[in-house]
Scaffold this motif. Structure first.
Motif, PDB file in Angstrom:
ATOM      1  N   LYS A 240       0.891  -1.140  -0.249  1.00 19.28           N
ATOM      2  CA  LYS A 240      -0.034  -0.338  -0.069  1.00 19.28           C
ATOM      3  C   LYS A 240       1.070   0.948  -0.014  1.00 19.28           C
ATOM      4  CE  LYS A 240      -4.533   1.457   1.074  1.00 19.28           C
ATOM      5  NZ  LYS A 240      -4.904   1.954  -0.120  1.00 19.28           N
ATOM      6  N   ASN A 241       2.431   1.399   0.644  1.00 18.24           N
ATOM      7  CA  ASN A 241       2.864   2.138   1.152  1.00 18.24           C
ATOM      8  C   ASN A 241       3.007   2.306  -0.589  1.00 18.24           C
ATOM      9  OD1 ASN A 241       2.782   3.212   3.036  1.00 18.24           O
ATOM     10  ND2 ASN A 241       4.233   1.708   4.307  1.00 18.24           N
ATOM     11  N   ILE A 242       3.705   1.588  -1.558  1.00 20.28           N
ATOM     12  CA  ILE A 242       4.140   2.093  -3.003  1.00 20.28           C
ATOM     13  C   ILE A 242       3.026   2.002  -3.933  1.00 20.28           C
ATOM     14  CG2 ILE A 242       6.425   1.443  -2.557  1.00 20.28           C
ATOM     15  CD1 ILE A 242       5.165  -1.592  -3.777  1.00 20.28           C
ATOM     16  N   ASP A 243       1.720   1.138  -3.387  1.00 21.20           N
ATOM     17  CA  ASP A 243       0.082   0.977  -4.389  1.00 21.20           C
ATOM     18  C   ASP A 243      -0.803   1.880  -3.967  1.00 21.20           C
ATOM     19  OD1 ASP A 243      -1.309   0.912  -6.489  1.00 21.20           O
ATOM     20  OD2 ASP A 243      -0.920  -1.704  -6.565  1.00 21.20           O
ATOM     21  N   GLU A 244      -0.753   3.071  -3.996  1.00 17.55           N
ATOM     22  CA  GLU A 244      -2.520   3.357  -3.704  1.00 17.55           C
ATOM     23  C   GLU A 244      -3.271   2.456  -4.163  1.00 17.55           C
ATOM     24  OE1 GLU A 244      -4.004   5.386  -1.030  1.00 17.55           O
ATOM     25  OE2 GLU A 244      -1.644   5.547  -0.819  1.00 17.55           O
ATOM     26  N   SER A 245      -3.458   1.655  -5.284  1.00 16.31           N
ATOM     27  CA  SER A 245      -4.553   1.277  -5.739  1.00 16.31           C
ATOM     28  C   SER A 245      -4.823  -0.573  -5.427  1.00 16.31           C
ATOM     29  CB  SER A 245      -4.285   0.670  -6.878  1.00 16.31           C
ATOM     30  OG  SER A 245      -3.126  -0.513  -7.821  1.00 16.31           O
ATOM     31  N   ALA A 246      -4.246  -0.773  -4.161  1.00 16.14           N
ATOM     32  CA  ALA A 246      -3.762  -1.664  -3.108  1.00 16.14           C
ATOM     33  C   ALA A 246      -5.758  -1.852  -2.390  1.00 16.14           C
ATOM     34  CB  ALA A 246      -2.939  -2.242  -2.140  1.00 16.14           C
ATOM     35  N   CYS A 247      -5.611  -3.898  -2.717  1.00 18.02           N
ATOM     36  CA  CYS A 247      -7.083  -3.482  -2.716  1.00 18.02           C
ATOM     37  C   CYS A 247      -6.856  -4.977  -1.776  1.00 18.02           C
ATOM     38  CB  CYS A 247      -7.581  -3.587  -3.720  1.00 18.02           C
ATOM     39  SG  CYS A 247      -7.846  -5.039  -4.328  1.00 18.02           S
ATOM     40  N   TYR A 248      -8.557  -4.852  -1.080  1.00 15.86           N
ATOM     41  CA  TYR A 248      -8.819  -5.736   0.203  1.00 15.86           C
ATOM     42  C   TYR A 248      -9.243  -7.269  -0.518  1.00 15.86           C
ATOM     43  CZ  TYR A 248     -12.571  -8.975   2.398  1.00 15.86           C
ATOM     44  OH  TYR A 248     -12.368  -9.906   3.028  1.00 15.86           O
TER      45      TYR A 248
ATOM     46  N   LYS B 229     -14.015 -11.727   7.935  1.00 16.25           N
ATOM     47  CA  LYS B 229     -14.363 -10.763   8.488  1.00 16.25           C
ATOM     48  C   LYS B 229     -13.150  -9.685   8.765  1.00 16.25           C
ATOM     49  CE  LYS B 229     -19.284 -12.655   9.099  1.00 16.25           C
ATOM     50  NZ  LYS B 229     -19.929 -13.005   9.972  1.00 16.25           N
ATOM     51  N   ASP B 230     -12.829 -10.811   9.309  1.00 14.71           N
ATOM     52  CA  ASP B 230     -10.846  -9.735  10.060  1.00 14.71           C
ATOM     53  C   ASP B 230     -10.428  -8.899   8.985  1.00 14.71           C
ATOM     54  OD1 ASP B 230      -9.162  -9.593  12.400  1.00 14.71           O
ATOM     55  OD2 ASP B 230      -7.922 -10.953  11.022  1.00 14.71           O
ATOM     56  N   LEU B 231     -10.397  -9.862   7.863  1.00 10.50           N
ATOM     57  CA  LEU B 231      -9.555  -8.686   7.126  1.00 10.50           C
ATOM     58  C   LEU B 231     -10.057  -7.607   6.374  1.00 10.50           C
ATOM     59  CD1 LEU B 231      -7.927 -11.663   4.549  1.00 10.50           C
ATOM     60  CD2 LEU B 231      -7.159 -10.804   6.868  1.00 10.50           C
ATOM     61  N   LYS B 232     -11.489  -7.807   6.157  1.00  6.16           N
ATOM     62  CA  LYS B 232     -11.933  -5.885   6.023  1.00  6.16           C
ATOM     63  C   LYS B 232     -12.350  -5.586   6.937  1.00  6.16           C
ATOM     64  CE  LYS B 232     -15.104  -6.451   3.375  1.00  6.16           C
ATOM     65  NZ  LYS B 232     -15.524  -5.507   1.949  1.00  6.16           N
ATOM     66  N   LYS B 233     -12.637  -5.728   8.324  1.00  9.02           N
ATOM     67  CA  LYS B 233     -12.371  -4.870   9.230  1.00  9.02           C
ATOM     68  C   LYS B 233     -11.002  -4.206   9.176  1.00  9.02           C
ATOM     69  CE  LYS B 233     -12.399  -4.080  14.335  1.00  9.02           C
ATOM     70  NZ  LYS B 233     -11.681  -2.574  13.682  1.00  9.02           N
ATOM     71  N   PHE B 234      -9.397  -4.660   9.125  1.00 11.05           N
ATOM     72  CA  PHE B 234      -8.351  -4.679   8.733  1.00 11.05           C
ATOM     73  C   PHE B 234      -8.378  -3.720   7.397  1.00 11.05           C
ATOM     74  CE2 PHE B 234      -4.268  -4.650   7.204  1.00 11.05           C
ATOM     75  CZ  PHE B 234      -3.746  -3.916   7.701  1.00 11.05           C
ATOM     76  N   PHE B 235      -8.781  -3.691   6.755  1.00 13.34           N
ATOM     77  CA  PHE B 235      -8.218  -3.058   5.231  1.00 13.34           C
ATOM     78  C   PHE B 235     -10.108  -1.818   5.327  1.00 13.34           C
ATOM     79  CE2 PHE B 235     -10.455  -1.578   1.230  1.00 13.34           C
ATOM     80  CZ  PHE B 235      -9.450  -1.854   0.456  1.00 13.34           C
ATOM     81  N   GLN B 236     -11.002  -1.294   6.632  1.00 18.07           N
ATOM     82  CA  GLN B 236     -11.865  -0.666   6.615  1.00 18.07           C
ATOM     83  C   GLN B 236     -11.005   0.343   7.374  1.00 18.07           C
ATOM     84  OE1 GLN B 236     -15.324  -2.767   7.310  1.00 18.07           O
ATOM     85  NE2 GLN B 236     -16.363  -2.063   5.092  1.00 18.07           N
ATOM     86  N   ASP B 237     -10.490  -0.133   7.989  1.00 25.41           N
ATOM     87  CA  ASP B 237      -9.768   0.738   9.655  1.00 25.41           C
ATOM     88  C   ASP B 237      -8.649   1.591   8.951  1.00 25.41           C
ATOM     89  OD1 ASP B 237     -12.225  -0.181  11.100  1.00 25.41           O
ATOM     90  OD2 ASP B 237     -10.196  -1.266  12.264  1.00 25.41           O
ATOM     91  N   MET B 238      -8.048   1.295   8.128  1.00 28.10           N
ATOM     92  CA  MET B 238      -6.779   1.826   7.262  1.00 28.10           C
ATOM     93  C   MET B 238      -7.786   3.247   6.401  1.00 28.10           C
ATOM     94  SD  MET B 238      -5.219  -1.290   5.610  1.00 28.10           S
ATOM     95  CE  MET B 238      -4.441  -0.154   4.402  1.00 28.10           C
ATOM     96  N   ASN B 239      -8.274   3.220   6.248  1.00 26.56           N
ATOM     97  CA  ASN B 239      -9.743   3.968   5.549  1.00 26.56           C
ATOM     98  C   ASN B 239     -10.246   5.015   6.130  1.00 26.56           C
ATOM     99  OD1 ASN B 239      -8.154   2.823   2.952  1.00 26.56           O
ATOM    100  ND2 ASN B 239     -10.047   1.798   2.729  1.00 26.56           N
TER     101      ASN B 239
END
Length: 84
Positions: free
Chosen positions: A42-50, A74-84
């Protein structure tokens, strides 16, 4: 040296992104974990997705990401959403 693309879910594009993020081997990925590896990408590619995050976790577990447990997704989804 074993290639990242030997793991499930890791094609040539994701392998290139991992290497750019200094995750060069399957062992590197397993030691780092999917979340940390994802943050490096994600640090080198803003388009990195869930889906990429799930692909990394599946690669670590040795399965297609579609087969991850609901709990893990669900755990990964929460992690991803908390980043944004």
């Amino acid at each position: 040296m074993e290639k990242l693309s030997n793991l499930p879910n890791i094609g040539p594009i994701l392998e290139k992104k991992l290497i750019e993020a200094r995750v060069k081997t399957p062992d590197d990925l397993k030691k780092l974990g999917s979340k940390e590896a994802f943050l490096k990408i994600k640090n080198i590619d803003e388009s990195a997705c869930y889906n990429m995050l799930c692909a990394l976790e599946g690669a670590i577990e040795g399965i297609r990401w579609h087969n991850l447990s609901d709990h893990k997704k669900k755990d990964l989804k929460k992690f991803f959403q908390d980043m944004n």
